[in-house]
Design an enzyme around this catalytic site. Structure first.
Site, PDB file in Angstrom:
ATOM      1  N   LYS A  77     -19.818 -45.814   9.177  1.00 59.27           N
ATOM      2  CA  LYS A  77     -18.609 -45.004   9.438  1.00 59.27           C
ATOM      3  C   LYS A  77     -17.737 -45.654  10.516  1.00 59.27           C
ATOM      4  CE  LYS A  77     -21.004 -41.437  10.959  1.00 59.27           C
ATOM      5  NZ  LYS A  77     -22.372 -41.909  10.839  1.00 59.27           N
ATOM      6  N   ARG A  79     -28.541 -49.625  21.737  1.00 63.39           N
ATOM      7  CA  ARG A  79     -28.345 -48.214  22.065  1.00 63.39           C
ATOM      8  C   ARG A  79     -29.714 -47.550  22.182  1.00 63.39           C
ATOM      9  NH1 ARG A  79     -23.815 -45.717  18.046  1.00 63.39           N
ATOM     10  NH2 ARG A  79     -25.309 -44.022  18.029  1.00 63.39           N
TER      11      ARG A  79
END
Ligand code: AP5
Length: 218
Positions: free
Chosen positions: A13, A160
């Site tokens: 996305k 992350r």
């Protein structure tokens, strides 16, 4: 054009939203990026959000809606936008619809990026980002020129914390339970289009441009 990009973690996305926002000259709003900036700044919102993000759970709606409304200002609403990672619950989708209606705006299209869990795990285990300029890299699909270093500023690349495999599995579970119901919400309004999101990034982008063009012509 006002777009919503939906899909599981790692479906691409963010990658596709950055590309389409440049092509169409519309604002890219990623709730994940906004929250990560708040965490890095050590703000009160960031501290509260971090507890949920590190586990792979959703940040409560009370923090998210204000954040979105603050950024969907009149210029953004007039120029168009792509929302990446928002809405993530039916309650958020309903609140968004009400907010846009107040400004006389609506959504043109919700794009669902389809990808398998195996591909998600593979992509997220290879994801790295630059803590200085936020540029994204991936082993093996988007390699930096120098191993472990950002092409733009030479900073050491990081992972992350929510890309650890056990957290990714929870994020996938949260997606199934809390976010997937949105698919039906937009399908019932005839706003939903699926894009197959496996294969080279540029091929997926071509397919995305094609479905958006078809939408404009319809
Ligand atoms: P967020 O940052 O939105 O995470 P996410 O939705 O899980 O999405 P990702 O950023 O992991 O993946 P993506 O689909 O954008 O894929 P990307 O393009 O990066 O949210 C993080 C957290 O914030 C949430 O867990 C939650 O706690 C909180 N949050 C955010 N929004 C919220 C909301 N509205 N409400 C409540 N809480 C919220 O690609 C992934 C990797 O794959 C990259 O390395 C990329 O280079 C690579 N890649 C992309 N496309 C391809 C391809 N075609 N082939 C190979 N590799 C590819």
């Amino acid at each position: 054009m006002n777009l919503i990009f939906l899909g599981p973690p790692g479906s691409g996305k963010g990658t596709q939203a950055k590309m389409i926002s440049e092509t169409l000259d519309i604002k890219h709003l990623s709730t994940g990026d906004i929250l990560r900036e708040a965490v890095a700044a050590g703000s009160e919102l960031g501290m509260k959000a971090k507890v949920h993000m590190d586990k792979g759970d959703l940040v409560p709606d009370q923090y998210i809606m204000g954040m979105i409304e603050e950024r969907l200002q009149s210029r953004v609403l007039d120029d168009g936008f792509v929302l990446d990672g928002f809405p993530r619950t039916v309650a958020q989708a309903e609140a968004l619809a009400m907010m846009l209606a107040r400004y006389g705006k609506d959504i043109d299209k919700a794009i669902l990026f389809d990808v398998s869990d195996e591909e998600v795990i593979k992509r997220l285990s290879g994801r790295l980002y630059c803590p200085v300029c936020n540029a994204g890299y991936n082993y093996p699909s988007r390699l930096p020129k120098r191993q472990g270093r950002c092409d733009h500023d030479g900073a050491e690349l990081r992972r992350r914390p929510d890309d650890e495999e056990n957290v990714v599995k929870n994020r996938l579970g949260v997606y199934r339970k809390q976010t997937e119901p949105i698919i039906d919400y937009y399908r019932k309004q005839s706003l939903l289009t699926n894009v197959k999101a496996e294969g080279p990034i540029d091929s997926i982008y071509k397919e995305l441009l094609k479905v958006l063009k078809e939408n404009q012509e319809a």
